[in-house]
Every structure is written in structure tokens, then in C-alpha cells.
Design a protein around this motif. Structure first.
Motif, mmCIF file in Angstrom:
data_model
loop_
_atom_site.group_PDB
_atom_site.id
_atom_site.type_symbol
_atom_site.label_atom_id
_atom_site.label_comp_id
_atom_site.label_asym_id
_atom_site.label_seq_id
_atom_site.Cartn_x
_atom_site.Cartn_y
_atom_site.Cartn_z
ATOM 1 N N MET A 208 0.837 -1.205 0.000
ATOM 2 C CA MET A 208 0.000 0.000 0.000
ATOM 3 C C MET A 208 0.871 1.255 0.000
ATOM 4 O O MET A 208 0.612 2.220 -0.703
ATOM 5 C CB MET A 208 -0.868 0.056 1.265
ATOM 6 C CG MET A 208 -1.882 -1.030 1.416
ATOM 7 S SD MET A 208 -3.079 -0.997 0.116
ATOM 8 C CE MET A 208 -2.499 -2.392 -0.786
ATOM 9 N N PHE A 236 -6.170 6.999 -0.749
ATOM 10 C CA PHE A 236 -5.525 6.718 0.535
ATOM 11 C C PHE A 236 -5.908 7.691 1.661
ATOM 12 O O PHE A 236 -5.417 7.559 2.783
ATOM 13 C CB PHE A 236 -4.000 6.672 0.375
ATOM 14 C CG PHE A 236 -3.550 5.426 -0.342
ATOM 15 C CD1 PHE A 236 -3.475 4.221 0.335
ATOM 16 C CD2 PHE A 236 -3.249 5.449 -1.683
ATOM 17 C CE1 PHE A 236 -3.100 3.062 -0.320
ATOM 18 C CE2 PHE A 236 -2.867 4.295 -2.355
ATOM 19 C CZ PHE A 236 -2.796 3.093 -1.665
ATOM 20 N N GLU A 245 -11.879 1.205 1.237
ATOM 21 C CA GLU A 245 -11.487 1.661 2.581
ATOM 22 C C GLU A 245 -11.050 0.469 3.437
ATOM 23 O O GLU A 245 -10.003 0.496 4.098
ATOM 24 C CB GLU A 245 -12.690 2.362 3.242
ATOM 25 C CG GLU A 245 -12.421 2.833 4.648
ATOM 26 C CD GLU A 245 -12.296 4.341 4.742
ATOM 27 O OE1 GLU A 245 -13.159 5.049 4.233
ATOM 28 O OE2 GLU A 245 -11.309 4.791 5.317
ATOM 29 N N TYR A 247 -10.007 -2.432 2.486
ATOM 30 C CA TYR A 247 -8.792 -3.081 1.996
ATOM 31 C C TYR A 247 -7.539 -2.261 2.336
ATOM 32 O O TYR A 247 -6.581 -2.792 2.893
ATOM 33 C CB TYR A 247 -8.857 -3.327 0.483
ATOM 34 C CG TYR A 247 -7.581 -3.966 -0.018
ATOM 35 C CD1 TYR A 247 -7.266 -5.275 0.322
ATOM 36 C CD2 TYR A 247 -6.662 -3.240 -0.763
ATOM 37 C CE1 TYR A 247 -6.078 -5.863 -0.073
ATOM 38 C CE2 TYR A 247 -5.462 -3.822 -1.173
ATOM 39 C CZ TYR A 247 -5.187 -5.129 -0.831
ATOM 40 O OH TYR A 247 -4.009 -5.698 -1.214
ATOM 41 N N VAL A 248 -7.574 -0.969 2.013
ATOM 42 C CA VAL A 248 -6.351 -0.170 2.225
ATOM 43 C C VAL A 248 -6.031 -0.012 3.715
ATOM 44 O O VAL A 248 -4.865 0.204 4.075
ATOM 45 C CB VAL A 248 -6.382 1.218 1.532
ATOM 46 C CG1 VAL A 248 -6.510 1.079 0.040
ATOM 47 C CG2 VAL A 248 -7.464 2.116 2.098
ATOM 48 N N THR A 249 -7.040 -0.148 4.564
ATOM 49 C CA THR A 249 -6.768 -0.047 6.004
ATOM 50 C C THR A 249 -6.501 -1.416 6.617
ATOM 51 O O THR A 249 -6.379 -1.536 7.841
ATOM 52 C CB THR A 249 -7.941 0.639 6.762
ATOM 53 O OG1 THR A 249 -9.141 -0.102 6.492
ATOM 54 C CG2 THR A 249 -8.106 2.075 6.331
ATOM 55 N N GLY A 250 -6.428 -2.446 5.769
ATOM 56 C CA GLY A 250 -6.051 -3.770 6.266
ATOM 57 C C GLY A 250 -7.150 -4.496 7.009
ATOM 58 O O GLY A 250 -6.896 -5.363 7.825
ATOM 59 N N ARG A 251 -8.416 -4.126 6.743
ATOM 60 C CA ARG A 251 -9.518 -4.797 7.442
ATOM 61 C C ARG A 251 -9.934 -6.078 6.734
ATOM 62 O O ARG A 251 -10.699 -6.853 7.268
ATOM 63 C CB ARG A 251 -10.686 -3.842 7.631
ATOM 64 C CG ARG A 251 -10.406 -2.837 8.727
ATOM 65 C CD ARG A 251 -11.491 -1.815 8.925
ATOM 66 N NE ARG A 251 -11.265 -1.063 10.144
ATOM 67 C CZ ARG A 251 -10.419 -0.047 10.274
ATOM 68 N NH1 ARG A 251 -9.704 0.326 9.238
ATOM 69 N NH2 ARG A 251 -10.252 0.576 11.419
ATOM 70 N N GLY A 253 -8.412 -8.945 3.303
ATOM 71 C CA GLY A 253 -7.400 -9.183 2.267
ATOM 72 C C GLY A 253 -6.194 -9.849 2.838
ATOM 73 O O GLY A 253 -5.232 -10.110 2.198
#
Lengths: 253, 221
Positions: A208, A236, A245, A247-251, A253
Motif C-alpha cells: 500500500m 488513501f 477503505e 482493503y487499504v486499512t487492512g480490514r 485481504g
């Protein structure tokens, strides 16, 4: 500043046999910008990247529907010269894959295969490409040594030089720094920032932070679909889509 | 990408610390108002002394935000949450300072001039309502409550103007001692600033949840 569209996918579907790996992708890749493709493993981002220069043609049983356009011209048609397409749309892979040849010959290889015989032209093109790849000063005194003696980061920049030697218009990068240490990664990222002055770049990355650092646009893929594309800054800081949101915050994946 | 459960647990804990700080600040505000109204110097001293704890907690939360920014490289909602909490603690710390200012007025024997008691307490109650709403918006990530706080700031200004007019008129009619009048005006200004900080908290919550930066008059910039 507006950038014209260099490549585009229009209602693009892609199949591995009966499996639909990409569904209704509509994505414009602007000229001389860096477009990052992100998403969890298996989401279709690398498949999409390989659609752009028809690398998927090498896999039996694959097919595309819809269109991939280069400067507005459909490239996923049987009549198109794939070799010429791949000269215009070069590719750098995840693992550096130099040929077991000298540094010089690695960069000159594409030119020679393309029928170039002018030694002066080849020499100047090799030097120019190594400079563009940020490698020349490190290897100028050992151009005729084996490329396999270079470090991983140097080998990857050699592969970039090899792609650049053919003067492509678009550079596709499939996780180009994932096998490299932080310093070598930093050099590749700096190089991408330099290369976008002259080339259109599409990069697949699992990092990311790397997508945020190097790209102008970010496209988020999930389960074969393009969920969201927008300026990297927006993706971002305030993505429009909840899946993006998460995915990019690691919730997930 | 890998799950960030540990980081998200730290973010939840950070939110808890911000809410705990807001409870401390609210306690200080209530105490300051009570000390001012009742001329309770003991209570006033407690409020002033208690501000050290507020300042310390604000610093600790600020450091925690900095650490998470540096180590976790957050993006999107996580980034907005950390930046938002760092901004929120500045406002909470200043709310604590205003409570101290009001308490200091009580310490030097503040009185309410003329019949301005009602006007000043109406302002105080309005600010209390704004802060309660701001706290609720943070606890529940409630954007509607946050927008309401933001909008209530205008009414706070009107009430502050009305209270100050009452005090200055009382002074001009010699119905109040000048010292009392000045202290009451200073208290008025403290309440007005509290309302401003509460409105800021509302704007910050909207930024955290929606990613929208509000400008003057609670409109998206």
C-alpha cells in the motif's frame, strides 16, 4: 494538468478456460502518469496488467472480450503484431530475470533481436538505457561482466534498462520491488518517478505504501472487478467505496 | 494484505483515551461553573489543580498518535482517525484551559453583575449541551450529532453577545462593580471559546468519519 489516455480497457472480460478472471473492466491509463493496481491476491490485477501487452496469450485456453486500446487502437485482435505491441508496451517482472550474458548484451538483446545491427547505435542505446535506469554509473566499468554478478536491485534496474532500450511507450511493472531490500526498493521507486517523465507506467504492487508513494492514480481490484479508481491521494485519504477503505486499512485481504 | 488487528485494537484504545479525556474536561467544566456560581474557592482550586492531569493526558495521547503515524503508516479512515484525535486533544486541552479561566474568576471573588445571571447561565447551559453532543458524536461516530454541534456555535455567539451586552449595560448603569463586570465578561469570553472548541470537535468528527473538511458555517470546504 490533463493527461491524455494512453491505454484503456473497455468492458473488458478475461477468461482462463471457463473461469472469468476479469469482469467488465473499464479503466483509462493516462499518458506519462503512474497507475497503481492494488487488491488482494487473486483479484485480477496481474491478469489485467498482462492483458495490456497480451502476455496472457502465452497461456493456453485464455480469451478476452471487450477491448484493450493503445492510443485508441484495439490491440486484442488476432491480426495485430504482438511482437510490435510488446515493443511498445514493455514489461518488468517481479523477480529480476537477466539473461546469462554480459550487462551490455542484456540491454542490447532486444535491439539485436529486432534486427538492429548498427554497433554505434546499439552502444549509445545501451548507455542511454542504463542511464535512464539509474544503473550506468554503477556498472560503466564492467559492462562486459556477467549480469548475474549484479545484486538483486541492480539486476532489476538492468531489466528496466533492457525494457527501456526498445523505447517503449508504456512500461508495465508486476511487483517490481517485491523481491528487493528497502534500499534497492527505494532506488526503484525513485526510478519510477524519473521514468514517468517519458513513459506511461502501470504497476502492480502489494505494498500500500509503495502504491501511495509512486503512483498518481490507484485502481482497486477485487474478485475480478474494478471497484474504484481515482487519484492516489483520494484513495488513501478518503476512498469513496467502503470495500476500498476496508482493503487499504487492512480490514480484509 | 495482512490483517492489522493489533493496530486496529490500538486505534480503539486511542479512541477510548480521547473519550476519557473528554469526560475529565466535562468534569472540569461543570466544576468551574459551579465554583463560579457559588463562589466556591475550594472547588475552584481543585479545578485549577486538576488541569495538570488534563494537560498530561493530552500530551500522552498526542505522543500515541505520533507513534502510530510513524510506525503504522495508516491510510484512509485509520489516518483520518489518528489525525482527527490529535486535533481533538488540542481542543480538549484548551477546553480545560477555559475551565481554569472560569475557576480563576471564582478564585478572585467573581460576582455576577446586575441581573445578568440568567443570560450568562443560559450561555453556560448552551455550551454544556454542545459539549455533551460533541462527546456523544465521538463515542458513537455520529456525524449528525457532530453537524448539530457545529451549527449550535452560531447560537452560542448570539448568547455571548446578549450576555456581554447585559453586563456592559449593568456597568454603564453602575449596577455592578467594575471588577465583577470584567470577570463576568472574561467568563463570557471563556464560554464563547468553549463553544468554538466544541464546534471544532464536531468538525473533526465529520472529518474522521466522512473525510470532509468543514469550513466556516459548517459547510464542506
Amino acid at each position: 494538468m490533463q493527461h491524455s489516455v494512453k491505454m484503456a480497457a473497455v468492458d473488458l472480460d478475461f477468461y482462463y478456460g471457463r473461469f472469468k478472471a476479469l469482469e467488465s473492466i473499464n479503466l483509462e491509463i493516462p499518458e506519462r502518469r503512474v497507475t497503481a493496481l492494488i487488491g488482494p491476491s487473486g483479484c485480477g490485477k496481474s491478469t489485467f496488467l498482462r492483458c495490456l501487452n497480451r502476455m496472457n496469450d502465452l497461456i493456453a485456453g485464455t480469451r478476452t472480450e471487450g477491448a484493450v486500446l493503445l492510443d485508441g487502437v484495439k490491440v486484442n485482435v488476432p491480426s495485430l503484431d504482438v511482437v510490435e505491441l510488446r515493443r511498445k508496451v514493455g514489461m518488468v517482472f517481479q523477480k529480476p530475470n537477466p539473461f546469462p550474458k554480459t550487462i551490455f548484451e542484456n540491454v542490447a538483446y532486444g535491439l539485436r533481436v529486432g534486427g538492429v545491427t548498427d554497433r554505434n547505435y546499439i552502444s549509445s542505446q545501451v548507455e542511454k538505457s542504463l542511464i535512464a535506469a539509474g544503473l550506468f554509473t554503477e556498472v560503466k566499468d564492467r559492462l562486459h561482466d556477467s549480469a548475474l554478478g549484479l545484486s538483486g536491485g541492480q539486476q532489476q534496474r538492468l531489466c528496466i534498462a533492457r525494457a527501456v532500450a526498445l523505447e517503449p511507450e508504456v512500461l508495465l511493472m508486476d511487483e517490481p520491488a517485491s523481491a528487493l531490500d528497502p534500499i534497492a526498493t527505494q532506488k526503484i521507486e525513485e526510478l519510477i518517478a524519473e521514468l514517468k517523465r517519458n513513459y506511461t507506467i502501470a504497476i502492480v504492487t502489494h505494498s500500500m505504501q509503495q502504491a501511495a508513494r509512486v503512483s498518481d492514480l490507484t485502481a482497486f481490484f477485487y474478485m475480478g472487478k474494478l471497484v474504484e479508481v481515482g487519484p492516489t491521494e483520494a484513495i488513501f485519504t478518503r476512498p469513496a467505496n467502503q470495500q476500498t477503505e476496508d482493503y487499504v486499512t487492512g480490514r480484509f485481504g | 494484505m495482512e490483517s492489522r488487528a493489533h493496530f486496529h485494537a490500538e486505534l480503539d484504545a486511542l479512541k477510548g483515551r480521547v473519550i476519557a479525556l473528554s469526560v475529565l474536561v466535562e468534569t472540569a467544566r461543570q466544576g468551574a461553573v459551579a465554583a463560579y456560581r457559588q463562589n466556591d474557592q475550594t472547588l475552584a482550586r481543585q479545578i485549577i489543580e486538576g488541569d495538570k492531569a488534563i494537560n498530561q493526558q493530552a500530551c500522552d495521547i498526542d505522543e500515541a498518535c505520533l507513534k502510530l503515524l510513524a510506525l503504522e503508516q495508516p491510510v484512509a479512515l485509520d489516518l483520518r482517525r489518528i489525525v482527527g484525535y490529535a486535533r481533538a486533544v488540542i481542543n480538549l486541552e484548551r477546553l480545560g484551559d477555559e475551565a481554569v479561566n472560569i475557576a480563576e474568576g471564582a478564585l478572585v471573588g467573581a460576582g455576577l453583575p446586575g441581573d445578568c445571571d440568567g443570560a450568562l447561565m443560559e450561555l453556560s447551559d448552551h455550551v454544556a449541551g454542545m459539549l455533551a453532543l460533541a462527546s456523544r458524536s465521538f463515542v458513537e461516530d455520529d456525524v449528525d450529532a457532530a453537524m448539530d454541534v457545529c451549527r449550535l456555535d452560531e447560537r452560542a455567539r448570539e448568547l455571548a453577545v446578549a450576555a456581554m451586552r447585559c453586563i456592559t449595560e449593568a456597568l454603564s448603569r453602575c449596577q455592578a462593580a467594575p471588577e465583577d463586570g470584567v470577570r463576568a465578561i472574561l467568563a463570557c469570553r471563556s464560554f464563547e471559546r468553549m463553544a468554538g472548541h466544541a464546534a471544532n470537535l464536531g468538525e473533526i468528527l465529520v472529518f474522521i468519519v466522512k473525510g470532509v473538511i468543514l469550513s466556516q458555517k459548517c459547510q464542506p470546504r
